[in-house]
Write a protein that holds these residues in place. Sequence first.
Motif, PDB file in Angstrom:
ATOM      1  N   THR A 201       0.813  -1.209   0.000  1.00  0.00           N
ATOM      2  CA  THR A 201       0.000   0.000   0.000  1.00  0.00           C
ATOM      3  C   THR A 201       0.851   1.265   0.000  1.00  0.00           C
ATOM      4  O   THR A 201       0.323   2.367  -0.180  1.00  0.00           O
ATOM      5  N   TYR A 202       2.147   1.097   0.200  1.00  0.00           N
ATOM      6  CA  TYR A 202       3.064   2.240   0.147  1.00  0.00           C
ATOM      7  C   TYR A 202       3.711   2.304  -1.236  1.00  0.00           C
ATOM      8  O   TYR A 202       3.492   1.450  -2.093  1.00  0.00           O
ATOM      9  N   ASN A 203       4.527   3.311  -1.454  1.00  0.00           N
ATOM     10  CA  ASN A 203       5.127   3.546  -2.776  1.00  0.00           C
ATOM     11  C   ASN A 203       6.316   2.608  -2.989  1.00  0.00           C
ATOM     12  O   ASN A 203       7.467   3.031  -3.102  1.00  0.00           O
ATOM     13  N   LEU A 204       6.031   1.325  -3.047  1.00  0.00           N
ATOM     14  CA  LEU A 204       7.048   0.278  -3.092  1.00  0.00           C
ATOM     15  C   LEU A 204       7.400  -0.073  -4.531  1.00  0.00           C
ATOM     16  O   LEU A 204       6.524  -0.232  -5.377  1.00  0.00           O
ATOM     17  N   THR A 205       8.707  -0.205  -4.808  1.00  0.00           N
ATOM     18  CA  THR A 205       9.160  -0.679  -6.115  1.00  0.00           C
ATOM     19  C   THR A 205       9.744  -2.076  -5.933  1.00  0.00           C
ATOM     20  O   THR A 205      10.592  -2.288  -5.061  1.00  0.00           O
TER      21      THR A 205
ATOM     22  N   LEU B 184      11.849   1.386  -1.095  1.00  0.00           N
ATOM     23  CA  LEU B 184      10.699   1.953  -0.419  1.00  0.00           C
ATOM     24  C   LEU B 184      10.919   3.427  -0.071  1.00  0.00           C
ATOM     25  O   LEU B 184      11.574   3.748   0.923  1.00  0.00           O
ATOM     26  N   PRO B 185      10.415   4.357  -0.891  1.00  0.00           N
ATOM     27  CA  PRO B 185      10.388   5.762  -0.486  1.00  0.00           C
ATOM     28  C   PRO B 185       9.459   5.902   0.732  1.00  0.00           C
ATOM     29  O   PRO B 185       8.349   5.368   0.743  1.00  0.00           O
ATOM     30  N   LEU B 186       9.910   6.614   1.740  1.00  0.00           N
ATOM     31  CA  LEU B 186       9.182   6.661   3.003  1.00  0.00           C
ATOM     32  C   LEU B 186       8.050   7.689   2.970  1.00  0.00           C
ATOM     33  O   LEU B 186       8.169   8.732   2.322  1.00  0.00           O
ATOM     34  N   PRO B 187       6.964   7.407   3.670  1.00  0.00           N
ATOM     35  CA  PRO B 187       5.856   8.355   3.724  1.00  0.00           C
ATOM     36  C   PRO B 187       6.220   9.579   4.557  1.00  0.00           C
ATOM     37  O   PRO B 187       7.215   9.581   5.294  1.00  0.00           O
ATOM     38  N   GLN B 188       5.417  10.599   4.433  1.00  0.00           N
ATOM     39  CA  GLN B 188       5.664  11.841   5.147  1.00  0.00           C
ATOM     40  C   GLN B 188       5.758  11.581   6.651  1.00  0.00           C
ATOM     41  O   GLN B 188       4.972  10.834   7.219  1.00  0.00           O
ATOM     42  N   GLY B 189       6.745  12.205   7.263  1.00  0.00           N
ATOM     43  CA  GLY B 189       6.948  12.042   8.694  1.00  0.00           C
ATOM     44  C   GLY B 189       8.157  11.204   9.037  1.00  0.00           C
ATOM     45  O   GLY B 189       8.633  11.241  10.180  1.00  0.00           O
ATOM     46  N   TRP B 190       8.657  10.466   8.084  1.00  0.00           N
ATOM     47  CA  TRP B 190       9.825   9.624   8.324  1.00  0.00           C
ATOM     48  C   TRP B 190      11.039  10.159   7.577  1.00  0.00           C
ATOM     49  O   TRP B 190      10.943  10.572   6.431  1.00  0.00           O
ATOM     50  N   ARG B 191      12.174  10.124   8.221  1.00  0.00           N
ATOM     51  CA  ARG B 191      13.471  10.330   7.604  1.00  0.00           C
ATOM     52  C   ARG B 191      14.164   8.973   7.525  1.00  0.00           C
ATOM     53  O   ARG B 191      13.958   8.112   8.395  1.00  0.00           O
ATOM     54  N   ALA B 192      14.986   8.775   6.513  1.00  0.00           N
ATOM     55  CA  ALA B 192      15.577   7.453   6.286  1.00  0.00           C
ATOM     56  C   ALA B 192      16.393   6.986   7.483  1.00  0.00           C
ATOM     57  O   ALA B 192      16.275   5.837   7.932  1.00  0.00           O
ATOM     58  N   ALA B 193      17.249   7.859   8.021  1.00  0.00           N
ATOM     59  CA  ALA B 193      18.101   7.453   9.146  1.00  0.00           C
ATOM     60  C   ALA B 193      17.262   7.076  10.360  1.00  0.00           C
ATOM     61  O   ALA B 193      17.539   6.068  11.036  1.00  0.00           O
ATOM     62  N   ALA B 194      16.221   7.870  10.645  1.00  0.00           N
ATOM     63  CA  ALA B 194      15.374   7.585  11.792  1.00  0.00           C
ATOM     64  C   ALA B 194      14.613   6.274  11.606  1.00  0.00           C
ATOM     65  O   ALA B 194      14.446   5.493  12.556  1.00  0.00           O
ATOM     66  N   PHE B 195      14.151   6.023  10.381  1.00  0.00           N
ATOM     67  CA  PHE B 195      13.423   4.782  10.120  1.00  0.00           C
ATOM     68  C   PHE B 195      14.340   3.567  10.303  1.00  0.00           C
ATOM     69  O   PHE B 195      13.927   2.556  10.880  1.00  0.00           O
ATOM     70  N   CYS B 196      15.578   3.664   9.826  1.00  0.00           N
ATOM     71  CA  CYS B 196      16.524   2.556   9.990  1.00  0.00           C
ATOM     72  C   CYS B 196      16.830   2.309  11.463  1.00  0.00           C
ATOM     73  O   CYS B 196      16.946   1.163  11.895  1.00  0.00           O
TER      74      CYS B 196
END
Length: 464
Positions: free
Chosen positions: A378-382, A392-404
């Motif tokens: 359901t996300y912008n997954l390739t 996976l480009p992250l949805p609004q509110g997430w930064r890549a480093a924080a998500f990892c």
Amino acid sequence: MVSLPQSGIGPKYKRVADAIQSAIRSGDLTVGDRLPPVRELAWSLGITPGTVARAYTLLTDAGHAVAEVGRGTFVANRNTPRTRTAQSPVREYVSVPMQGGKISLASPQLPDLGQVALLRDAFARVGETAPERLLHYPTRNAYKPLREAAVHWLRTIPLGHIHESDVVLVHGAQNGLSVILQALLQGPSPTMLVEELAYPGFRRSADLLRADIAGLPSDNKGILPDALEEIARRTGAQVLCTSPDVHNPTLVCTPPERRRAIADVCRSLDIQIIEDDCYRRTDSDAPSYRILAPERTWHVASISKVLTPALRLGFAIAPSGRGPELRQVAEHGFFGIAQPLAEVAEHILTAPETETIVAAIRERMAAYVRVAVNALGTYNLTWHEDVPFLWLPLPQGWRAAAFCRAAEARDIQIRSADEFALRDGRAPHAVRIAINAQIPLQSFESAMQQLRDLLQHPPEQISV
């Protein structure tokens, strides 16, 4: 006590296996009995340990014996069903446990669907080789059978005509990339071109060779030809490194018309092309740069992503007639790969069951991809079923480093887009999720659900 028949048909390892099977049938060996250690039986029979090891492999593959790590090899219960499917004759193997309780999705991990048994058999054969083959530097002709096997292995890729003399054997694709760059880069401060977001190995090879890197902007079809021409003219770049079939990490596949435009720019500016083809989609029929610009394209491939990375076996393919200069770099650098390794690799590439195993591995990896898509689709997954990672480009509110970091806190390791960006470049807020088929599918599915839960609950404060 197992004894080797003084007469018989077939190689020694087969006769040893037959003797053990005969002892099982007669009742001299019963279910659960431990077979003698390899070296002990080899000494008592006056044969090499490799011969005994190969016999034991034959027995375990046939289901007559079972090997237990650290304990030995035992007579198996033949009434225990073995897991097979009508679609695939390859054997099912138990997944390895997670390391330290963490699920690593940083790099693709292949399942064992028979390639381990193939490797063991190949190493056993090398152990039986003539002693003089293990005491001398190999000649160029000694590698010819493996080069021919490599040409056959690559036959399904649209590369145009390849002669075995065009192939240089290297220690994996990364080593092949460095060898090619050593053959091509000239001057005190050469420049190579890569996408602004690209496989980190390109950057590492440039660092190793003290070369500068210029980043190229891209769109959803790959490198922008006009930007390529402008940046190449401005920097005087000598080499373009690219992965047109499966871009790492975004999975972009450059269509034929864009490839032709890129090839035309490279030809007009005399830029050499290095085509990294370690990931390949089976449904891609786009011509390679080796077809579009055969006089300037250097192709890199390996068995790491489809069979096993353990052998560190790769193929660097030169344009027709330029194999000798590439081979000279390899020989001056490391004298070529080890002859025993070459013999093992030749056995693996020419074994009749290898292609079936590779197909089974692809299908198993695809099952994990489908699980990931079901959880995160359901996300912008390739994604693509042939490719062992997802973007996976992250949805609004997430930064890549924080998500990892948040994923790591849940014992899941993934890679940030920052790891694929150039040092002076900018990365999108996205992550790459690799397929790890060495863990149970249920554990992988649980990890995907954990990532989905994180995506649904971004932090209240955006961290940088």
